[in-house]
Design an enzyme around this catalytic site. Sequence first.
Site, PDB file in Angstrom:
ATOM      1  N   SER A 147       0.776  -1.225   0.411  1.00 11.10           N
ATOM      2  CA  SER A 147      -0.262  -0.163  -0.014  1.00 11.10           C
ATOM      3  C   SER A 147       0.879   1.197   0.001  1.00 11.10           C
ATOM      4  O   SER A 147       0.188   2.347  -0.188  1.00 11.10           O
ATOM      5  CB  SER A 147      -1.019   0.430   1.109  1.00 11.10           C
ATOM      6  OG  SER A 147      -0.184   0.233   2.518  1.00 11.10           O
ATOM      7  N   LYS A 207       0.371   5.189   6.856  1.00 10.98           N
ATOM      8  CA  LYS A 207       0.024   5.547   5.454  1.00 10.98           C
ATOM      9  C   LYS A 207       0.809   7.139   6.119  1.00 10.98           C
ATOM     10  O   LYS A 207       1.480   7.562   6.674  1.00 10.98           O
ATOM     11  CB  LYS A 207      -1.831   6.097   5.331  1.00 10.98           C
ATOM     12  CG  LYS A 207      -2.164   4.455   5.598  1.00 10.98           C
ATOM     13  CD  LYS A 207      -2.165   3.636   4.490  1.00 10.98           C
ATOM     14  CE  LYS A 207      -2.911   2.748   5.038  1.00 10.98           C
ATOM     15  NZ  LYS A 207      -2.640   1.534   3.336  1.00 10.98           N
TER      16      LYS A 207
END
Length: 193
Positions: free
Chosen positions: A62, A98
Site C-alpha cells: 500500500s 500511510k
Amino acid sequence: MKKKQMQVPTTQQLERELGRVRYRSRYRSLLRSTVYTLITVAAVAVLVATLWLPVLQTYGSSMTPTLKDGEIILSMKTSDFEPGDIVAFYYNNKILVKRVICSAGDWIDIDEDGTVYVNGTLLDEPYLTQKALGDCNIELPYQVPDGRVFVMGDHRSTSVDSRNTAVGCVAQEQIVGRIIFRVWPFSRFGSVE
C-alpha cells in the site's frame, strides 16, 4: 603404621595459587560487570524503541514505491503532523503505515481519476507513480473531523485508508509516530520522504 607428613608448600607454589585466586576474582568481577552493562544497555534500548523510536517492519504494497514489503523503518513519537508526513497508526490490533493528506477541519475531494484537492487546491503529490480513486466509500467532498488526520497510501489502487469508512480518519491517540528513517535493506538505507 607410619603417619604421613604434611608437606609445606613452597613460596613459588603459594605465589601461583595466590595468582590463580586473584585471576578468578578479577574474572568474576569483569564478567559480572559485563553482564550488568549488557542488561542496562538492553533495557535502555527497549525503552528508547518503545517510548521514542519504535522500530517497525512494513508488510504489503500500500505504500509502494516509497516503502516496500519487508523494509524495517524507524518512527519517531510526535504529535505534530503535516501533510506529506508518513505515519504509523494502530488499526484493529495491527499497525498500518500511510501518508497524511490533510488534518482536522480541512475539506478533501478526489476526482474519478484519483486527483486529490485539499480545501479546493490541487494537492502536489510527487511521491505517486500513478493516481487512482481506489477503495472509496465516503461521500466527497469530505471534511476531516476534529482531532483526526486523513491518510492515504502511496499505491492508491490497492491501499485501504481514510477513503474507506472501515479505516476512516485516524485519531491522534492511534498514531504510533512519524516514519523518519529506513534501516533495512541497506541498499535503501536513509531517511524516508
